[in-house]
Design a protein around this motif. Structure first.
Motif, PDB file in Angstrom:
ATOM      1  N   THR A   1     -14.783 -49.379  13.191  1.00 35.01           N
ATOM      2  CA  THR A   1     -14.206 -48.207  13.859  1.00 35.01           C
ATOM      3  C   THR A   1     -13.765 -48.555  15.277  1.00 35.01           C
ATOM      4  O   THR A   1     -14.243 -49.518  15.879  1.00 35.01           O
TER       5      THR A   1
ATOM      6  N   ASN B   1     -15.561 -50.669  18.345  1.00 35.31           N
ATOM      7  CA  ASN B   1     -14.809 -51.628  19.168  1.00 35.31           C
ATOM      8  C   ASN B   1     -15.031 -51.304  20.645  1.00 35.31           C
ATOM      9  O   ASN B   1     -15.264 -52.201  21.472  1.00 35.31           O
TER      10      ASN B   1
ATOM     11  N   PRO C   1     -27.162 -47.890  19.031  1.00 36.54           N
ATOM     12  CA  PRO C   1     -26.291 -47.110  18.134  1.00 36.54           C
ATOM     13  C   PRO C   1     -25.628 -48.025  17.109  1.00 36.54           C
ATOM     14  O   PRO C   1     -25.297 -49.175  17.413  1.00 36.54           O
TER      15      PRO C   1
ATOM     16  N   GLY D   1     -17.613 -49.583  21.848  1.00 32.92           N
ATOM     17  CA  GLY D   1     -19.033 -49.817  22.151  1.00 32.92           C
ATOM     18  C   GLY D   1     -19.302 -51.282  22.431  1.00 32.92           C
ATOM     19  O   GLY D   1     -20.057 -51.628  23.336  1.00 32.92           O
TER      20      GLY D   1
ATOM     21  N   ILE E   1     -20.315 -42.535  22.613  1.00 32.99           N
ATOM     22  CA  ILE E   1     -18.862 -42.327  22.535  1.00 32.99           C
ATOM     23  C   ILE E   1     -18.612 -41.319  21.416  1.00 32.99           C
ATOM     24  O   ILE E   1     -19.080 -41.524  20.285  1.00 32.99           O
TER      25      ILE E   1
ATOM     26  N   TYR F   1     -10.849 -48.033  10.644  1.00 28.98           N
ATOM     27  CA  TYR F   1      -9.477 -48.559  10.783  1.00 28.98           C
ATOM     28  C   TYR F   1      -8.620 -48.212   9.559  1.00 28.98           C
ATOM     29  O   TYR F   1      -7.441 -47.894   9.701  1.00 28.98           O
TER      30      TYR F   1
ATOM     31  N   ASP G   1      -9.361 -55.675  19.129  1.00 27.21           N
ATOM     32  CA  ASP G   1      -7.933 -55.410  18.897  1.00 27.21           C
ATOM     33  C   ASP G   1      -7.516 -53.974  19.198  1.00 27.21           C
ATOM     34  O   ASP G   1      -6.322 -53.708  19.374  1.00 27.21           O
TER      35      ASP G   1
ATOM     36  N   GLY H   1      -9.984 -58.007  10.942  1.00 25.97           N
ATOM     37  CA  GLY H   1     -10.797 -58.531   9.844  1.00 25.97           C
ATOM     38  C   GLY H   1     -10.110 -58.519   8.500  1.00 25.97           C
ATOM     39  O   GLY H   1      -8.969 -58.950   8.340  1.00 25.97           O
TER      40      GLY H   1
ATOM     41  N   GLN I   1     -22.500 -47.656  14.055  1.00 23.92           N
ATOM     42  CA  GLN I   1     -21.528 -46.814  13.347  1.00 23.92           C
ATOM     43  C   GLN I   1     -21.178 -47.518  12.037  1.00 23.92           C
ATOM     44  O   GLN I   1     -21.864 -47.376  11.049  1.00 23.92           O
ATOM     45  N   GLY I   2     -20.128 -48.358  12.051  1.00 23.17           N
ATOM     46  CA  GLY I   2     -19.799 -49.110  10.829  1.00 23.17           C
ATOM     47  C   GLY I   2     -20.724 -50.308  10.627  1.00 23.17           C
ATOM     48  O   GLY I   2     -20.869 -50.814   9.508  1.00 23.17           O
ATOM     49  N   GLY I   3     -21.304 -50.795  11.696  1.00 19.17           N
ATOM     50  CA  GLY I   3     -22.260 -51.903  11.619  1.00 19.17           C
ATOM     51  C   GLY I   3     -21.625 -53.284  11.540  1.00 19.17           C
ATOM     52  O   GLY I   3     -22.331 -54.286  11.390  1.00 19.17           O
ATOM     53  N   THR I   4     -20.294 -53.374  11.661  1.00 16.41           N
ATOM     54  CA  THR I   4     -19.653 -54.681  11.456  1.00 16.41           C
ATOM     55  C   THR I   4     -19.874 -55.624  12.641  1.00 16.41           C
ATOM     56  O   THR I   4     -19.715 -56.836  12.488  1.00 16.41           O
ATOM     57  N   ASP I   5     -20.227 -55.098  13.789  1.00 14.98           N
ATOM     58  CA  ASP I   5     -20.692 -55.950  14.897  1.00 14.98           C
ATOM     59  C   ASP I   5     -22.216 -55.997  14.910  1.00 14.98           C
ATOM     60  O   ASP I   5     -22.816 -57.072  15.017  1.00 14.98           O
ATOM     61  N   VAL I   6     -22.836 -54.828  14.789  1.00 14.74           N
ATOM     62  CA  VAL I   6     -24.297 -54.749  14.934  1.00 14.74           C
ATOM     63  C   VAL I   6     -25.006 -55.604  13.878  1.00 14.74           C
ATOM     64  O   VAL I   6     -25.936 -56.349  14.193  1.00 14.74           O
TER      65      VAL I   6
HETATM   66  C1  FAD Z   1     -15.785 -60.682   9.493  1.00 16.38           C
HETATM   67  C2  FAD Z   1     -15.468 -59.865  10.706  1.00 16.38           C
HETATM   68  C3  FAD Z   1     -14.156 -59.838  11.183  1.00 16.38           C
HETATM   69  C4  FAD Z   1     -13.840 -59.096  12.334  1.00 16.38           C
HETATM   70  N1  FAD Z   1     -12.548 -59.091  12.767  1.00 16.38           N
HETATM   71  C5  FAD Z   1     -12.222 -58.383  13.874  1.00 16.38           C
HETATM   72  C6  FAD Z   1     -10.886 -58.360  14.337  1.00 16.38           C
HETATM   73  O1  FAD Z   1      -9.983 -58.977  13.766  1.00 16.38           O
HETATM   74  N2  FAD Z   1     -10.622 -57.630  15.458  1.00 16.38           N
HETATM   75  C7  FAD Z   1     -11.595 -56.930  16.134  1.00 16.38           C
HETATM   76  O2  FAD Z   1     -11.301 -56.267  17.143  1.00 16.38           O
HETATM   77  N3  FAD Z   1     -12.878 -56.929  15.701  1.00 16.38           N
HETATM   78  C8  FAD Z   1     -13.215 -57.639  14.603  1.00 16.38           C
HETATM   79  N4  FAD Z   1     -14.511 -57.657  14.166  1.00 16.38           N
HETATM   80  C9  FAD Z   1     -15.531 -56.946  14.944  1.00 16.38           C
HETATM   81  C10 FAD Z   1     -15.809 -55.483  14.477  1.00 16.38           C
HETATM   82  O3  FAD Z   1     -15.406 -55.270  13.139  1.00 16.38           O
HETATM   83  C11 FAD Z   1     -15.086 -54.475  15.377  1.00 16.38           C
HETATM   84  O4  FAD Z   1     -15.495 -54.621  16.720  1.00 16.38           O
HETATM   85  C12 FAD Z   1     -15.325 -53.012  14.940  1.00 16.38           C
HETATM   86  O5  FAD Z   1     -14.433 -52.190  15.647  1.00 16.38           O
HETATM   87  C13 FAD Z   1     -16.742 -52.543  15.176  1.00 16.38           C
HETATM   88  O6  FAD Z   1     -16.843 -51.225  14.694  1.00 16.38           O
HETATM   89  P1  FAD Z   1     -18.191 -50.712  13.968  1.00 16.38           P
HETATM   90  O7  FAD Z   1     -18.043 -49.265  13.718  1.00 16.38           O
HETATM   91  O8  FAD Z   1     -18.530 -51.560  12.819  1.00 16.38           O
HETATM   92  O9  FAD Z   1     -19.246 -50.963  15.160  1.00 16.38           O
HETATM   93  P2  FAD Z   1     -20.821 -51.202  15.122  1.00 16.38           P
HETATM   94  O10 FAD Z   1     -21.127 -52.578  14.658  1.00 16.38           O
HETATM   95  O11 FAD Z   1     -21.512 -50.086  14.442  1.00 16.38           O
HETATM   96  O12 FAD Z   1     -21.104 -51.090  16.699  1.00 16.38           O
HETATM   97  C14 FAD Z   1     -20.508 -51.978  17.604  1.00 16.38           C
HETATM   98  C15 FAD Z   1     -21.041 -51.705  19.022  1.00 16.38           C
HETATM   99  O13 FAD Z   1     -20.686 -50.406  19.444  1.00 16.38           O
HETATM  100  C16 FAD Z   1     -21.835 -49.614  19.707  1.00 16.38           C
HETATM  101  N5  FAD Z   1     -21.493 -48.276  19.197  1.00 16.38           N
HETATM  102  C17 FAD Z   1     -21.017 -47.949  17.977  1.00 16.38           C
HETATM  103  N6  FAD Z   1     -20.721 -46.643  17.915  1.00 16.38           N
HETATM  104  C18 FAD Z   1     -21.013 -46.131  19.130  1.00 16.38           C
HETATM  105  C19 FAD Z   1     -20.918 -44.819  19.716  1.00 16.38           C
HETATM  106  N7  FAD Z   1     -20.428 -43.767  19.022  1.00 16.38           N
HETATM  107  N8  FAD Z   1     -21.316 -44.653  21.009  1.00 16.38           N
HETATM  108  C20 FAD Z   1     -21.792 -45.707  21.730  1.00 16.38           C
HETATM  109  N9  FAD Z   1     -21.896 -46.966  21.250  1.00 16.38           N
HETATM  110  C21 FAD Z   1     -21.510 -47.163  19.959  1.00 16.38           C
HETATM  111  C22 FAD Z   1     -22.980 -50.297  18.967  1.00 16.38           C
HETATM  112  O14 FAD Z   1     -24.241 -50.044  19.554  1.00 16.38           O
HETATM  113  C23 FAD Z   1     -22.580 -51.753  19.095  1.00 16.38           C
HETATM  114  O15 FAD Z   1     -22.939 -52.247  20.370  1.00 16.38           O
HETATM  115  C24 FAD Z   1     -14.862 -58.378  13.020  1.00 16.38           C
HETATM  116  C25 FAD Z   1     -16.188 -58.396  12.519  1.00 16.38           C
HETATM  117  C26 FAD Z   1     -16.483 -59.134  11.385  1.00 16.38           C
HETATM  118  C27 FAD Z   1     -17.894 -59.139  10.874  1.00 16.38           C
END
Ligand code: FAD
Length: 291
Positions: free
Chosen positions: A103, A107, A24, A109, A160, A72, A116, A94, A26-31
Motif C-alpha cells: 500500500t 510506503n 503497525p 510508513g 497514517i 497498489y 516508488d 514488485g 498494513q500489507g506486511g510486504t516490508d514488515v
Molecule cells: C519482493 C518485494 C518487492 C518490492 N518491490 C518494491 C518496489 O518495486 N517499489 C517499492 O516502492 N517498494 C517495493 N517493496 C516494498 C513494499 O512492498 C512497499 O514499501 C509497500 O508500499 C509497503 O506497503 P505495506 O502495506 O505492505 O506496508 P507494511 O509492510 O505493512 O508497512 C511498512 C511500514 O509502514 C508502517 N505502516 C504501515 N501502515 C501504516 C499506517 N497506517 N500508519 C503508520 N505506519 C504504517 C509499518 O509499521 C512499516 O514500518 C517490495 C517489497 C518486496 C517484499
C-alpha cells in the motif's frame, strides 16, 4: 509477540497510544521481510488490516482522499484514470503479489528514499493525513513528510490514515531505472505532473537523495518557459535545462545500486523524457506526428 487487531480507526489510535512499542502492519510486504531477517523484533504488532475505512477511497470537494490501506493493484484499476502518475509508479512496484498486498500507506510508513509512491505524491502536491488519539488530525504536505533516510514527520503516537491529492489536472508521468524491468528497487526515479490550467509543474525525485525530493528551481523554470496558451513545441534547450536543474536538485550517493554521478545523469534523462511525453500529450504533438 503480542498481536493487536483493532477493527475501528478509534481503537487503532487507542492501541497506538497504549502500545508505543507496537509496530503497525498494513500489507506486511516490508514488515514481514524485516521480521524474517530479524531486522526488527517488536514487542507487538498493530495489525491495521481489519480497519475497514483504511481500504476506501472517495472524492470530496473535488479532491481524492485515498485510505492508507488501498493496495497498489486497486490504485491501478480504480484510480488509474484520475492519478495516472501514481498508477504508473504502482505498476512498477514488485510483482502482482506485492501489488495486491502493498500500500501507499506502507510506503509512507517505511519512508524509504527508493519508495516508488513518493515521487508522484510529491509531483502531485499530495498531503498526508495522520492522526493521534491525543492530538487529533494533522495534514502534512508530502514535501514536508520525508525528513531523512527512512524517517518521516510521523510522531510515535500517530498513524497514517490517508493521502489527499487532486485528480490529475493534466498529463502525469513516472519513470524508474533499475537493473531489470520488474521486481526491482529503483536506482533512481522521477515523476512529473503538469497543471496547464494554472501553468504549474510538479516534480518528484526518487532514490537520488536521503529523502524523496522536489526540484523546485526546475519546476519554476519550466513553468515560465512552456508555451501553455499556444501549445507550442518543446524547445530542446528548455528540455535540456530542465534536466540539468533536476539533476542539480538531486543529492545522490554512491552505493551498491549505482554511483552518484550515474544517478545525476539518469535523473536528467528521466526528467527530459517524462517532460517530452507529457508535453506531447498536452499539445497533441504525438498524435499529429503519427497521422
Ligand atoms: C519482493 C518485494 C518487492 C518490492 N518491490 C518494491 C518496489 O518495486 N517499489 C517499492 O516502492 N517498494 C517495493 N517493496 C516494498 C513494499 O512492498 C512497499 O514499501 C509497500 O508500499 C509497503 O506497503 P505495506 O502495506 O505492505 O506496508 P507494511 O509492510 O505493512 O508497512 C511498512 C511500514 O509502514 C508502517 N505502516 C504501515 N501502515 C501504516 C499506517 N497506517 N500508519 C503508520 N505506519 C504504517 C509499518 O509499521 C512499516 O514500518 C517490495 C517489497 C518486496 C517484499
Amino acid at each position: 509477540m503480542e498481536f493487536l487487531r483493532p477493527t475501528t480507526w478509534a481503537d487503532a489510535l487507542d492501541a497506538r497510544a497504549g502500545h508505543p512499542d507496537a509496530l503497525p502492519i498494513q500489507g506486511g510486504t516490508d514488515v514481514m521481510v524485516e521480521l524474517n531477517f530479524d531486522v526488527r523484533r517488536p514487542a507487538a504488532l498493530l495489525d491495521l488490516g481489519r480497519v475497514a475505512g483504511l481500504t476506501r477511497w472517495e472524492e470530496s470537494d473535488g479532491r481524492l482522499r485515498v485510505g492508507a490501506g488501498v493496495p497498489y493493484a486497486r490504485l491501478i484499476t480504480e484510480l488509474g484514470d484520475r492519478l495516472p502518475g501514481l498508477a504508473q509508479a504502482s505498476r512498477t512496484v514488485g510483482s502482482p503479489q506485492i501489488r495486491n498486498r502493498g500500500t501507499v500507506g506502507g510506503n509512507l510508513g517505511a519512508a524509504s528514499p527508493a519508495g516508488d509512491a513518493h515521487p508522484p505524491l510529491l509531483a502531485g502536491g499530495a498531503e498526508i493525513e495522520v492522526e493521534s488519539a491525543a492530538r487529533g488530525v494533522r495534514m502534512i504536505p508530502a514535501a514536508e513528510f520525508y525528513t531523512g533516510v527512512k524517517r518521516s514527520a510521523l510522531e510515535p503516537d500517530e498513524l497514517i490514515r490517508a493521502f489527499w491529492t487532486d485528480p490529475a489536472p493534466g498529463p502525469q508521468y513516472f519513470s524508474k531505472i533499475g537493473t531489470r524491468n520488474a521486481m526491482v528497487i529503483a536506482v533512481c526515479s522521477f515523476a512529473l505532473a503538469l497543471d496547464p490550467g494554472n501553468a504549474r509543474v510538479g516534480t518528484g525525485i526518487g532514490s537520488a537523495g536521503p529523502t524523496p525530493l522536489r526540484a523546485d528551481e526546475a519546476e519554476d523554470y519550466l513553468a515560465a518557459e512552456l508555451d501553455w496558451a499556444g501549445r507550442g513545441p518543446l524547445p530542446d534547450a528548455v528540455a535540456r535545462r530542465f534536466g540539468e536543474l533536476v539533476a542539480g536538485a538531486a543529492r545522490p550517493i554512491d552505493d551498491v545500486r549505482g554511483t552518484a554521478a550515474y544517478r545525476r545523469h539518469a535523473v536528467a534523462v528521466l526528467a527530459r523524457r517524462t517532460l517530452t511525453w507529457a508535453w506531447n500529450d498536452y499539445t497533441g504533438a504525438a498524435g499529429r506526428r503519427a497521422s
